[in-house]
Motif scaffolding. Structure first.
Motif, PDB file in Angstrom:
ATOM      1  N   TYR A  48       5.317 -41.451 -12.362  1.00  0.00           N
ATOM      2  CA  TYR A  48       4.562 -42.651 -11.641  1.00  0.00           C
ATOM      3  C   TYR A  48       3.131 -42.412 -11.295  1.00  0.00           C
ATOM      4  N   HIS A  51      -0.460 -43.099 -12.673  1.00  0.00           N
ATOM      5  CA  HIS A  51      -0.866 -44.408 -12.874  1.00  0.00           C
ATOM      6  C   HIS A  51      -1.974 -44.623 -11.515  1.00  0.00           C
ATOM      7  N   HIS A  75      -1.866 -47.935  -3.814  1.00  0.00           N
ATOM      8  CA  HIS A  75      -1.846 -49.234  -4.185  1.00  0.00           C
ATOM      9  C   HIS A  75      -0.554 -49.943  -4.586  1.00  0.00           C
ATOM     10  N   ASP A  76       0.397 -48.982  -5.097  1.00  0.00           N
ATOM     11  CA  ASP A  76       1.705 -49.664  -5.446  1.00  0.00           C
ATOM     12  C   ASP A  76       2.837 -48.957  -4.235  1.00  0.00           C
ATOM     13  N   ASP A 142      -6.818 -51.228 -11.627  1.00  0.00           N
ATOM     14  CA  ASP A 142      -5.231 -51.257 -11.667  1.00  0.00           C
ATOM     15  C   ASP A 142      -5.183 -52.048 -13.157  1.00  0.00           C
ATOM     16  N   ASN A 146      -3.439 -50.319 -16.677  1.00  0.00           N
ATOM     17  CA  ASN A 146      -2.504 -51.087 -17.269  1.00  0.00           C
ATOM     18  C   ASN A 146      -2.498 -51.380 -18.600  1.00  0.00           C
TER      19      ASN A 146
HETATM   20 MN    MN Z   1      -0.737 -50.608 -10.350  1.00  0.00          MN
END
Ligand code: MN
Length: 730
Positions: A48, A51, A75-76, A142, A146
């Protein structure tokens, strides 16, 4: 194909930037994020952490500061791991925590496919980010990553995300002036939304790739050779082909041939000063033949996202058409980085950039939010403002005014100056008088005709015609300031009219009681203040009537029942055994009359099969019918209906003699009352009496005495009516 992101490469990239980054803090943010996301994977199967690292890369390329990069890395975490905002705040400080919190909240705004909802989401995004613009910048980074990895997701998810990107994020990037992100978002989204067209354009573009590059190179060389005579060193010249989506829009939306797209080839000349810009323009027009009406001076009139450049389209000797953009380095930075140029090129600017024009747009929307509670209207405004297409027209003096697509002469007038708008009495376009709702097209010369009278003001109806937020809020604030008495009068009338339409009869005291909450909510002190707010459009009736009706029904339920019974009776008598309507041969069918167009016996009518409430009868020229009759989902529910023929024979004519204090809208109120009761009216005349009163005579078709008495009772309740009698003179 996608670059592989590693923290080492990232650190190397940061150290190369000649800015004071807090490397320790960034590495700590990376390590924290990597630890928290340790067991998570992307849909691609990659760990992850790739990202957030990629998002941080994009943020770095925009020149964002240490805190923003930390927030991009984290951010996540709050959303997807155990990590809390408090812990984050302790570890990285309140600023980073605020940014992460903002991005998390943005993520929670639901995805929507309906246009209206999307615009509503934009409104939420803007409100959520009005605190700190860096939040939306992180969100854009972001979204970009994505989108780059979207092919790993399911089909359904892909389409929804691509659509949202096209409708919300790309326009936002455009608004904020960040061209590379806007174009990449558009191209990626387009690829998923219309894969066949995308492939076709790709194929076409590949086919002539060599030829194209050759053309651009030769144009660049020609210009450089010529400029070298006047410039030392030769200005920077850059050539490019339009983005795939840019071409798609022209080919598929504007129906142009690939060869007809003038600005498919674009050459950019970057110089040091504004004077040099115009100098280069002269030379270009000297070398090549300019195409009329294709010159745009975005230097004297920047686009709403602050973009500045000179654009001109010219034809080369071989008949090749191309666009030349001329700008200074300063303008170039703005064109490429938009609002992010603050971080990229100017140091020490916090997220709360106060003086950026681009933020004015956001500020205006928030202001509009305060002025009006009509969310739909704000949303509509945002949508227009977001539409990337601007039109530009000229004043007779040659000043360019840029406006959103669909703008009218009213918007033009207000864009020149508030006073020009207020004093406008008419407008000429290309020397011909036009109506006030004339939509301006690019290239038109617009002359606003103004009144000499200092107190001249806008018309209320302009609020419905104008397109820009700016014009609307200026008109509204004029009314708010200048016309309190008139606003109270208009507002009271509007509300009264609406209440009567709903068969609600209340005096001011009762009204005040029922509206208490609304009055408070709109910061009004008195009922008059509230009427005034309705009058200048700060309060929208359609937003308060439903609740008012509810409160009314709760409080006066018993009375209402009586009225309802009376109306039912009247409807029954007026039609013998049924409503007076025959539905396609069926006799006994529940029928009601649509409130939107209130059809009367004799009108050309059509029926709509409602869900569970029988047939609703509309006039054939009702807006609703015209709008919906071609809707495939609804068209099957429209059925032919007829007025029962025998009904007219059971009617007799009656004439009413009404005396009232004369006032504006009296006649309309009487007519409304009659039509609300579904009574057919033959004639209505009014005359002024010597004592200032008015005498109105109306003739109606009536089913019986009972119905006539009901009608007279209703008319007596109309404001200012003094007496209603049956007249003997027929
Ligand atoms: Mn994100």
């Amino acid at each position: 194909m996608q670059p592989i992101y590693t923290i080492d490469a990232f650190i190397e990239k940061i150290t190369k930037e000649d800015k004071n980054y807090d490397l320790d803090k960034i590495v700590f943010a990376y390590e924290t994020a990597a630890r928290l996301h340790k067991n998570q994977k992307r849909d691609s199967g990659e760990p992850y952490i790739t990202h957030p690292l990629a998002v941080a890369y994009i943020a770095l390329s925009l020149g964002m500061d240490t805190d923003t990069i930390c927030a991009a890395l984290l951010h996540d975490t709050v959303e997807d791991t155990e990590y809390t905002l408090d812990e984050l705040s302790k570890d990285f400080g309140a600023d980073v925590a605020m940014l992460v919190d903002g991005v998390t909240k943005l993520g929670k705004i639901p995805m929507a496919t309906k246009e209206e909802q999307q615009a509503e989401n934009i409104r939420k995004i803007i409100l959520a980010t009005s605190q700190d613009i860096r939040v939306i910048l992180i969100k854009l980074c972001d979204r970009l990553h994505n989108m780059r990895t979207l092919h790993y997701r399911t089909d359904v998810k892909r389409r929804a995300t691509a659509l949202e990107t096209m409708n919300i994020y790309a326009p936002l990037a455009h608004r904020l002036g960040i061209r590379p992100i806007k174009e990449e978002l558009e191209d990626l989204a387009f690829q998923f939304l219309d894969p066949y067209a995308y492939e076709e354009i790709e194929k076409q573009m590949k086919l002539r790739k060599d030829q194209r590059e050759e053309i651009i190179e030769s144009i660049k060389k020609k210009i450089a050779d010529r400029l070298s005579k006047d410039f030392d060193p030769v200005p920077y010249i850059d050539g490019r082909v339009k983005s795939n989506y840019g071409i798609y829009k022209k080919v598929y939306r504007d129906g142009k041939d690939l060869d007809q797209i003038y600005d498919r080839y674009a050459v950019r000349v970057i110089v040091n000063t504004v004077t040099e810009c115009y100098g280069v323009l002269g030379i270009i027009h000297d070398m090549f033949k300019p195409i009329p009406n294709r010159f745009k001076d975005y230097i004297s009139t920047p686009k709403s996202n602050m973009y500045q450049s000179l654009h001109t389209t010219v034809i080369g000797k071989e008949g090749i058409v191309f666009e030349v953009q001329i700008r200074t380095w300063e303008m170039h930075k703005t064109a490429e980085f938009g609002i992010a140029a603050h971080w990229k090129y100017k140091e020490g600017i916090s997220g709360k950039t106060k003086n950026d024009e681009r933020l004015n747009w956001i500020r205006k929307i928030i202001e509009a939010q305060k002025e009006s509670d009509d969310v739909e209207e704000i949303v509509r405004t945002i949508k227009t403002d977001l539409a990337p297409e601007d039109i530009f027209a000229y004043t007779p003096k040659g000043d360019m005014i840029s406006l959103p697509l669909g703008a009218t002469v009213i918007d033009f007038a207000y864009a020149i100056h508030t006073q020009v708008g207020h004093r406008m009495t008419g407008a000429k376009v290309d020397n011909k008088m036009v109506s006030i709702d004339h939509q301006i097209k690019t290239g038109e010369i617009v002359e606003i005709i103004t009144s000499k009278d200092e107190n001249h003001g806008p018309s209320r109806s302009w609020l419905k015609i104008c397109k820009t937020n700016e014009a609307r809020s200026k008109i509204r604030s004029w009314y708010k300031k200048e016309r309190r008495e008139e606003n109270i009068f208009e507002g009271r009338n509007e509300l009264r009219r609406e209440l009567r339409r709903n068969m609600i009869h209340l005096d001011d005291e009762e009204l005040k009681e029922l509206l208490e909450q609304d009055i408070k909510r709109h910061n009004c002190e008195t009922l008059d203040d509230f009427f005034a707010a309705i009058g200048y459009g700060g309060v929208t009736l359609s937003k308060i009537i439903p609740r008012l009706k509810q409160n009314y029904n709760k409080k006066y339920a018993e009375d209402r029942k009586d009225t309802q019974i009376q109306i039912d009776k009247q409807l029954k008598t007026s039609s013998g055994t049924s409503s007076g309507i025959i539905v396609d041969g069926i006799n006994d069918c529940a029928v009601k009359f649509a409130k939107c167009c209130t059809p009367l016996p004799g009108d050309d009518v059509i029926g709509f099969i409602t869900k569970g409430h029988g047939i609703s009868v509309h006039k054939r020229d009702c807006q609703k019918y015209r709008l919906q009759k071609d809707d495939p989902e609804l068209s099957g529910r429209w059925v032919d209906v007829l007025w029962a023929e025998e009904r007219s024979t059971t009617y007799f004519s009656a004439t009413l003699d009404i005396v009232a204090h004369d006032r504006i809208g009296l006649m309309a109120d009487i007519v409304n009352t009659i039509s609300t009761l579904r009574i057919q009216m033959h004639e209505a005349t009014g005359r002024e009496l010597k004592n200032g009163n008015a005498n109105v005579i109306v003739t109606v078709s009536i089913a019986g005495k009972e119905q006539l008495e009901g009608l007279m009772q209703k008319i007596r309740k109309i404001d200012s009516v003094m007496s209603v009698d049956r007249s003997n003179k027929q």
